[in-house]
Design an enzyme around this catalytic site. Structure first.
Site, PDB file in Angstrom:
ATOM      1  N   HIS A   1      -1.762  -2.281 -19.548  1.00 24.36           N
ATOM      2  CA  HIS A   1      -1.955  -2.245 -18.092  1.00 24.36           C
ATOM      3  C   HIS A   1      -0.917  -1.414 -17.355  1.00 24.36           C
ATOM      4  CE1 HIS A   1      -4.939  -5.576 -17.842  1.00 24.36           C
ATOM      5  NE2 HIS A   1      -4.333  -5.973 -18.954  1.00 24.36           N
TER       6      HIS A   1
ATOM      7  N   LYS B   1      -1.066  -4.859  -1.498  1.00 26.41           N
ATOM      8  CA  LYS B   1      -0.807  -4.884  -2.939  1.00 26.41           C
ATOM      9  C   LYS B   1       0.662  -5.222  -3.120  1.00 26.41           C
ATOM     10  CE  LYS B   1      -2.253  -0.497  -3.097  1.00 26.41           C
ATOM     11  NZ  LYS B   1      -3.230  -0.346  -4.151  1.00 26.41           N
ATOM     12  N   ARG B   2       1.101  -5.460  -4.373  1.00 21.11           N
ATOM     13  CA  ARG B   2       2.522  -5.693  -4.577  1.00 21.11           C
ATOM     14  C   ARG B   2       3.326  -4.524  -4.008  1.00 21.11           C
ATOM     15  NH1 ARG B   2       4.166 -10.234  -7.740  1.00 21.11           N
ATOM     16  NH2 ARG B   2       6.222  -9.318  -7.489  1.00 21.11           N
TER      17      ARG B   2
ATOM     18  N   LYS C   1       3.844   2.605  -5.665  1.00 25.58           N
ATOM     19  CA  LYS C   1       2.641   2.391  -4.853  1.00 25.58           C
ATOM     20  C   LYS C   1       2.786   3.042  -3.470  1.00 25.58           C
ATOM     21  CE  LYS C   1       1.539  -1.983  -7.227  1.00 25.58           C
ATOM     22  NZ  LYS C   1       0.191  -1.837  -7.813  1.00 25.58           N
TER      23      LYS C   1
ATOM     24  N   THR D   1      -7.359  -2.660  -8.608  1.00 26.19           N
ATOM     25  CA  THR D   1      -8.607  -3.421  -8.504  1.00 26.19           C
ATOM     26  C   THR D   1      -8.885  -3.724  -7.029  1.00 26.19           C
ATOM     27  OG1 THR D   1      -7.234  -5.337  -9.077  1.00 26.19           O
ATOM     28  CG2 THR D   1      -8.693  -4.484 -10.788  1.00 26.19           C
TER      29      THR D   1
ATOM     30  N   LYS E   1     -12.362  -3.759  -4.441  1.00 30.93           N
ATOM     31  CA  LYS E   1     -12.751  -4.804  -3.485  1.00 30.93           C
ATOM     32  C   LYS E   1     -13.005  -4.199  -2.105  1.00 30.93           C
ATOM     33  CE  LYS E   1      -9.848  -7.824  -6.208  1.00 30.93           C
ATOM     34  NZ  LYS E   1      -8.466  -8.327  -6.365  1.00 30.93           N
TER      35      LYS E   1
END
Ligand code: F58
Length: 831
Positions: free
Chosen positions: A365, A556-557, A562, A664, A668
């Site tokens: 992952h 998100k985290r 990111k 993911t 969504k």
């Protein structure tokens, strides 16, 4: 007659039966009557009434699997981020609206009861939530499966924002009890730790190894039924809790060391006490390794017990179980199964190795090299001395094979070895996982390619046939039906309700993008979801956002790769434009952020402070005239996710290309009709392919371009010098404008960007800001935007976890559905 009556009471789904069951449970389980009952009593009563309906399915499922000795998937994961069960179970049982109606008739507010449930937050983020989506899909597809993990007493911390900073509070999710689980003490197992090994000759004159542990703990299984959508299948999520062994009591008498014994008891129970947040601090943590081994050993012993009850020989372990390793956290299972087969079941090494190799498959992952798990040899040998010997033996057989294949290539041998000997010595868990598995997969096409040609290149060259891609997916039950009921009803009204089980059917919505009436209804629903979210945001933050503005969402985290701070630079650039000319035209936007920072990750925590600090200035400045709002929604989790995805207009997926394995959340958003602004990273690539380039806002460097730029030598300062707009933004942050004149506060972030910028924000800044201008322009044309939004949903079918699970079943697990026939009391009694 009385037994039939009981059966009806506990299984019937009519309104009357549900109401009766609910009141029954209020009286006889909660011991309350309405005048004294609390909201929690009502929630518990409802949960127990629903659980009864699930138990009949659960028992029927177990009976069927036992009778047919069905091939079973064991999904091993250190995390299952389930989210609240009640709403989901009602959806899957097909009684959501009916129960809502019942509660209303009893004078209760159904939504309040749903909100009463403390969500089991037994995961950090994407990886844990993926496991939850997968077990939903496995049950929906009627595939025999068990999710094995840890029943953490404290899940992911609860995040509060105080003065703009993250503050962590413990997550006491079990405080009021958990109606969804059943403890199964009769299936408890013993797990050993530490100590030493010794050789001995057994009564049949065989040379064997005995592990004399330093301590043992007991693993007790807690089972939660996992219901499929509109099926009779109820699979099991089996989470292990650690307890002190019974012998604890005797130890007190024997040694008289009462406090020593108490300490040992506390230490045993600490094992499953708390979920580790993904942290730099996590590296080398002994307790973390103990947790991993604990749940893996419990789970494999449990599988062996099941094998015994079904009278299958251990040599057929791999016929009965397909074991999936969710990242390397459970990879120690490979050495543990070898130990159980060789030391306990006395199989030969080569036979045990064949069984093991056919049993396991490994999902990777991550592409971040620093996130690949490795354990210092010293820690490993202390906690798992026998496993280290086994790993050495696996390694020696493996390297022998490598030497034959690559004669004389010592560098390659060192790269492939299960032991990293370049400095301090480590056990490389990803290498163990690759060697002990017959299948290795990435979680999006790009990610799998990067694994094959970069991170796991040597393994790919050795065993190309082991590698495949399995692009992630998410369950439309939770992420559409439950979280976006109005949109789901609209869809069903036009194309029927089968899309919930076959998401590709959403394609049938495409022509409706040209139907003005449909578009108007689509917009109305989005508007309604936005109003709901605005109310939540106001309640949680005190900030007013206008549902007519564009909801631009990044949840998100929090992590540098990111790039939440890239969005901050964009906000500051808009703000700067307004300050330079207050009359300038800007598309009103609410910038919504959410996400947790690992408690030890200082820069991530500073990013949260930067977001809130910019918000404090922008939200109050009269020149802005409420056109820009910045909200940081505290404690982003599954429950809050269910509110935010349906309310989003724009989905921010802005990681540096080549860093996000899949994502993911991106799926969504798209399913719920948000448009994406994103880089060519992870599953964004495939989302863009599916929805069409014209319905996706692409910006930034591609993964090969990132690679090339790094190789040629990346100098962020060049970008700063060449771009006035970028300079304005960086200088404004640096000046202390957002920190009451404090020029030091954000220095670690700003200097990090100017002098290092490992995630290439400055290189992507211009492209991002220009792309955001195109987003604003598109949004101004509401009809065009709505068309694009409908097409995003219509073309999101690929991203159902049902599709992902079908691929795992066909390509890796070789398992087939087993439809369940519901047992009656009479049948259950004679089975
Ligand atoms: C995530 N990994 C990936 N790890 O980052 C994301 O791209 C992907 O979509 C998702 O997995 C599912 O495949 C992730 O969430 C963790 O949270 C680990 C938990 C244990 C400690 C180290 C991080």
């Amino acid at each position: 007659m009385s037994s039939l009556q009981l059966e009806d009471d506990r299984t019937a789904l009519s309104e009357e039966a549900l109401k009766n069951a609910f009141l029954d449970d209020l009286f006889y389980v909660q011991g309350k009557f309405p005048a004294l009952a609390t909201k929690n009593d009502y929630y518990m009563a409802l949960a127990f009434a629903v659980r009864d309906r699930m138990l009949q399915r659960w028992i029927s499922t177990a009976a069927m699997y036992t009778k047919h000795a069905s091939r079973t998937v064991a999904y091993l994961s250190a995390e299952f981020l389930m989210g609240p069960h009640l709403g989901n179970n009602l959806i899957n049982l097909g009684i959501f609206d009916r129960v809502k109606q019942c509660m209303t008739e009893l004078g209760l507010t159904f939504e309040e009861l749903l909100h009463q449930e403390e969500e089991p937050g037994l995961g950090n983020g994407g990886l844990g939530r993926l496991a939850a989506c997968f077990i939903d899909s496995l049950a929906t597809l009627e595939v025999p499966s068990v999710g094995y993990g840890i029943r953490y007493e404290f899940g992911i911390f609860h995040q509060e924002i105080v003065d703009g900073w993250q503050v962590e509070k413990t997550d006491k999710w079990l405080r009021y009890g958990n109606p969804w689980e059943l403890v199964r003490p009769e299936w408890a197992v013993e797990v050993k730790f530490g100590g030493a090994t010794e050789q001995y000759t057994d009564e049949r004159n065989r040379l064997r190894v005995r592990w004399v542990p330093h301590k043992t703990v007991i693993g007790v299984p807690y089972d939660t039924p996992i219901l499929g959508y509109h099926t009779n299948t109820a699979n099991t999520l089996r989470l292990w809790r650690s307890e002190a062994p019974e012998s604890f009591d005797f130890a007190i008498f024997n040694s008289g060391d009462y406090y020593g014994a108490v300490n040992q008891k506390v230490a045993s129970e600490n094992l499953s006490k708390v979920l580790y947040p993904n942290d730099e601090q996590l590296r080398g943590k002994e307790l973390r390794l103990e947790q991993q081994y604990f749940f893996v050993s419990c789970s494999l012993q449990d599988m062996l017990r099941i094998l015994r009850t079904q009278k299958l020989p251990v040599e057929r372990f791999h016929d009965k179980f397909a074991v999936q390793l969710n990242d390397t956290h459970p990879a120690i299972a490979i050495a543990e199964l070898m130990r159980l087969l060789v030391d306990d079941a006395v199989l030969s090494w080569s036979e045990a190795w064949k069984v093991t190799g056919k049993t396991f498959a490994y999902t990777n992952h991550t592409l971040l090299p620093e996130a690949l798990e490795r354990w210092p040899l010293e820690v490993f040998s202390r906690v798992l001395p026998r496993h280290l010997q086994i790993i050495y033996e696996i390694n020696s057989h493996f390297l022998e094979e490598v030497r034959i294949r690559y004669f004389g290539d010592e560098a390659r041998i060192a790269r492939l070895s299960l032991i990293d000997e370049s400095g301090e010595r480590y056990v490389r868990m990803a290498h163990l996982a690759c060697v002990g598995s017959h299948a290795i997969n990435g979680v999006a096409e790009l990610h799998t390619e990067l694994l094959k040609h970069d991170v796991l290149k040597d393994f790919y060259e050795l065993w190309p046939q082991k590698f495949s891609n399995k692009t992630n997916g998410v369950t439309p039950r939770r992420w559409m039906m439950l979280s976006n009921p109005e949109l789901s009803d609209l869809i069903s009204a036009h194309i029927g309700a089968d899309w919930v089980k076959d998401l590709a059917q959403l394609k049938a919505l495409e022509p409706l993008a040209e139907n003005a009436e449909f578009r108007a209804r689509w917009r109305e629903i989005k508007q309604h979801n936005k109003q709901g979210f605005a109310a939540l945001a106001l309640q949680r933050t005190g900030i007013v956002i206008d549902p007519k503005s564009m909801f631009d969402v990044l949840v998100k985290r929090i992590h540098e790769y990111k790039r939440q701070h890239l969005q901050v630079l964009h906000i500051v650039s808009l703000y700067h434009a307004i300050k330079s000319n207050p009359a300038v035209e800007v598309q009103p936007r609410a910038f919504i952020f959410g996400g947790k920072a690992a408690p030890g990750y200082q820069l991530a925590k500073l990013m949260i402070k930067l977001i809130t600090a910019v918000g404090d200035v922008v939200n109050r400045d009269p020149d802005v005239r409420d056109r820009l709002k910045v909200v940081f929604l505290p404690n982003f989790n599954v429950t809050n996710g269910q509110r935010v995805y349906p309310a989003a207009d724009l989905s921010e997926q802005i990681s540096t290309a080549g860093k996000e394995a899949s994502g993911t959340g991106n799926m969504k958003f798209s399913m719920n009709g948000a448009l994406t602004i994103g880089t060519l990273d992870g599953a964004n690539v495939e989302i863009r392919e599916e929805v069409g380039a014209e319905n996706f806002f692409l910006f930034g460097l591609s993964a090969p371009e990132v690679y090339a730029l790094r190789t040629q030598g990346y100098r962020p300062m060049d970008y700063y010098n060449a771009d006035q707009g970028l300079r304005d933004v960086i200088d404004l942050v640096r000046s202390g404008f957002f920190s009451r004149g404090d020029t030091e506060l954000f220095r670690p972030l700003v200097d990090g960007l100017l002098y290092h910028d490992p995630y290439l924000l400055l290189a992507d800044f211009r492209s991002y800001v220009d792309c955001q201008a195109k987003v604003s322009e598109a949004y101004r044309d509401a009809e065009r935007w709505t068309r694009m939004s409908i097409l995003n949903t219509a073309r999101s079918g690929k991203f159902s976890s049902d599709r992902t699970i079908r691929e795992y079943c066909a390509d890796i697990w070789n398992v087939r559905p087993v439809p369940i026939h519901l047992l009656t009391h009479a049948e259950a009694g004679t089975a």
